[in-house]
Design an enzyme around this catalytic site. Sequence first.
Site, short mmCIF file in Angstrom:
data_model
loop_
_atom_site.label_atom_id
_atom_site.label_comp_id
_atom_site.label_asym_id
_atom_site.label_seq_id
_atom_site.Cartn_x
_atom_site.Cartn_y
_atom_site.Cartn_z
N CYS A 123 47.31 -124.76 56.40
CA CYS A 123 46.82 -125.42 57.61
C CYS A 123 47.16 -126.91 57.63
O CYS A 123 47.40 -127.48 58.69
CB CYS A 123 45.31 -125.24 57.73
SG CYS A 123 44.83 -123.51 57.96
N ASP A 145 36.80 -104.25 35.94
CA ASP A 145 36.12 -103.01 36.31
C ASP A 145 36.35 -102.00 35.19
O ASP A 145 37.07 -102.27 34.23
CB ASP A 145 36.61 -102.51 37.68
CG ASP A 145 38.08 -102.13 37.71
OD1 ASP A 145 38.71 -102.07 36.63
OD2 ASP A 145 38.60 -101.88 38.80
N HIS A 154 45.48 -119.51 52.33
CA HIS A 154 44.51 -119.80 53.39
C HIS A 154 43.33 -118.82 53.35
O HIS A 154 42.17 -119.23 53.42
CB HIS A 154 45.15 -119.75 54.79
CG HIS A 154 44.10 -119.74 55.86
ND1 HIS A 154 43.51 -120.89 56.33
CD2 HIS A 154 43.44 -118.71 56.45
CE1 HIS A 154 42.55 -120.56 57.19
NE2 HIS A 154 42.50 -119.25 57.29
N ASP A 214 33.71 -108.79 45.21
CA ASP A 214 35.16 -108.87 45.02
C ASP A 214 35.80 -108.04 46.12
O ASP A 214 35.19 -107.09 46.61
CB ASP A 214 35.57 -108.26 43.67
CG ASP A 214 35.53 -106.74 43.72
OD1 ASP A 214 34.44 -106.17 43.62
OD2 ASP A 214 36.60 -106.12 43.91
N CYS A 247 43.40 -126.25 53.59
CA CYS A 247 44.33 -125.54 52.71
C CYS A 247 45.77 -125.96 53.04
O CYS A 247 46.03 -126.46 54.12
CB CYS A 247 44.15 -124.03 52.85
SG CYS A 247 45.16 -123.28 54.14
N CYS A 289 40.71 -126.69 58.59
CA CYS A 289 40.90 -126.14 57.25
C CYS A 289 41.81 -127.07 56.45
O CYS A 289 42.82 -127.54 56.97
CB CYS A 289 41.51 -124.74 57.33
SG CYS A 289 41.81 -123.99 55.72
ZN LIG Z 1 43.81 -122.90 56.00
#
Ligand SMILES: [Zn+2]
Length: 376
Positions: free
Chosen positions: A310, A93, A336, A267, A307, A305
């Site tokens: 999880c 930015d 996550h 963003d 990730c 999920c």
């Molecule tokens: Zn997750």
Amino acid sequence: MTQQFSFKLKATDGKARTGVISTPRGEVRTPAFMPVGTAATVKAMMPESVRATGADILLGNTYHLMLRPTAERIDRLGGLHKFMNWDRPILTDSGGFQVMSLAGLRKLTEKGVTFKSHIDGSKHELTPERSMEIQRLLGSDIVMCFDECPALPANRDRIAESMRLSMRWAERSRDAFGDRPGHALFGIMQGGLEQDLREESAEALKSIGFEGYAVGGLAVGEGQEAMFDCLDYAPDSLPMDKPRYLMGVGKPDDIVGAVARGIDMMDCVLPSRSGRTGQVFTRYGVVNIKNARHADDPRPLDENCSCPACANYSRAYLHHVFRANEMISGMLLTWHNLHYFQEIMQGMRDAIAEGTFDAWQAAFHAQRAQGDIEPL
Ligand SMILES: [Zn+2]
């Protein structure tokens, strides 16, 4: 041979678009969500972990980096990519917005802004020319014009005056940016919630000419409905064949609504900041991991999920490490959240390409309306 910066639109579905931004440092699939690496790090994440969530590009903050460790030091150490060990595209930015929101004691003139650092009170100046110099020293792939964002609420005269100053600064930014093959300069549309001022701003930017265009001055407290009202017309006055970036947005449903209105890039600090405060975004809405209902719950946050939070940990564990103030709490929850945000982006890219974005949006909203799984 230096590869040029380019944008290719691959498909549209209604106003929603999917495409690819190409840079010498790699491709950015759009719609794209950019995690925020304020101080040369996405807090609680290793760069390779950020990449593993599916991020193609990061955002860095000029204001923070110019104060500490300074752009000159980062340049001496080989640039921001090398410094923070992220070799893919970086957007920075201009510093303008954060000077207005973070710095103490500011003075705004036609030339630029002088302000006092929030870190040590030292005096600094940011002008379009200095902002371009700092972003060049950092080695940013996508550079943002230096602009002024008026504090809201502001009356129409103040918004118009501020927008016209930003347009004069956009021209100075373009001149100061110079000829830098492979790097892009994005103009920033201002004009508050006034349609004619937004259009005046878009015309001014288009006559200067930029590699991409941002919609600035939204997500500053006006609320989702007012933001969507503005996005119903604002992107339409920007060129079809250039990327459109909505700055500082947002929550999952803000992101989806913005993409539906023709936005390509966004963003927000939300997924990483929330990860550190125990707020988790899932396809079934928001989960507060600090809530006592999770203390004995052996189930994952979201069984669908993939990730690490999880796949490998229970709600009970995540609740415990949050309560015990353990660092792994922020690490896992940030991972996550970023993973979930990138999954939304991938879902939208696929649906737009297949022409099924309406159905995708309906499923997205239906799942979120369902709410979190019942307590055990
Ligand atoms: Zn997750």
